[in-house]
Scaffold this motif. Structure first.
Motif, PDB file in Angstrom:
ATOM      1  N   TYR A  32       0.839  -1.205   0.000  1.00 41.04           N
ATOM      2  CA  TYR A  32       0.000   0.000   0.000  1.00 41.04           C
ATOM      3  C   TYR A  32       0.864   1.242   0.000  1.00 41.04           C
ATOM      4  O   TYR A  32       0.537   2.248  -0.618  1.00 41.04           O
ATOM      5  N   ARG A  52       2.277   6.712  -0.800  1.00 38.35           N
ATOM      6  CA  ARG A  52       1.131   5.809  -0.618  1.00 38.35           C
ATOM      7  C   ARG A  52       0.582   5.506  -2.001  1.00 38.35           C
ATOM      8  O   ARG A  52      -0.069   6.320  -2.625  1.00 38.35           O
ATOM      9  N   THR A  99       4.655  -1.368   3.618  1.00 41.93           N
ATOM     10  CA  THR A  99       3.476  -1.916   4.290  1.00 41.93           C
ATOM     11  C   THR A  99       3.030  -3.188   3.578  1.00 41.93           C
ATOM     12  O   THR A  99       3.571  -3.569   2.541  1.00 41.93           O
ATOM     13  N   THR A 104      -1.778   0.510   6.282  1.00 36.48           N
ATOM     14  CA  THR A 104      -0.852   1.637   6.334  1.00 36.48           C
ATOM     15  C   THR A 104       0.264   1.415   7.350  1.00 36.48           C
ATOM     16  O   THR A 104       1.104   2.276   7.548  1.00 36.48           O
TER      17      THR A 104
END
Length: 119
Positions: A32, A52, A99, A104
Motif C-alpha cells: 500500500y 502511498r 506496508t 498503512t
C-alpha cells in the motif's frame, strides 16, 4: 518472504547530494505504501518520507521538505530518496520500509544504509 534491499548511502560534505535506492521482493500482492525512515545516533527512529500507492499521496517530514524527493515504481516495488542540500543533522542510518498490500502499518524493513554528512 518479503525482503527490502537498500543501496546508495555514503559520506558527503554538507551541501552535497546522495540518492538512496530500495527494491522490495517476495510480496506478490504489492504494498500500500513504501517509505524512508532514519535513526540518528542516540535518537529514535523517525519518519522521513513516504509514497502511498493506494491514493497516490506523497508526504515528507518538515525537516526534509524542499530538500529531499521520494519517487518510485509501484509495479517494480522500488522506491528512491534523492537527498539534496544535505546537512550534518541528516547524518543517520536510513531505512527503507514497506506496508502490506492493504494496510498503512509498516511491516517490512530494510537493513539500513548509513548516510554521513560532514561539516
Amino acid at each position: 518472504q518479503v525482503q527490502l534491499v537498500e543501496s546508495g548511502g555514503g559520506l558527503v560534505q554538507a551541501g552535497g547530494s546522495l540518492r538512496l535506492s530500495c527494491a522490495a521482493s517476495g510480496c506478490t500482492s504489492g504494498h500500500y505504501a513504501m517509505g524512508w525512515f532514519r535513526q540518528a545516533p542516540g535518537k529514535g527512529r523517525e519518519f522521513v518520507a513516504q509514497i502511498r500507492w493506494g491514493d497516490n499521496m506523497i508526504s515528507y517530514a518538515d525537516s526534509v521538505k524542499g530538500r529531499f524527493t521520494i519517487s518510485g515504481d509501484n509495479g517494480q516495488n522500488t522506491v528512491y530518496l534523492q537527498m539534496n542540500s544535505l546537512k550534518p543533522e541528516d547524518t543517520a542510518v536510513y531505512y527503507c520500509a514497506a506496508t502490506g498490500p492493504t494496510t498503512t502499518r509498516y511491516t517490512y524493513w530494510g537493513q539500513g544504509a548509513q548516510v554521513t554528512v560532514s561539516s
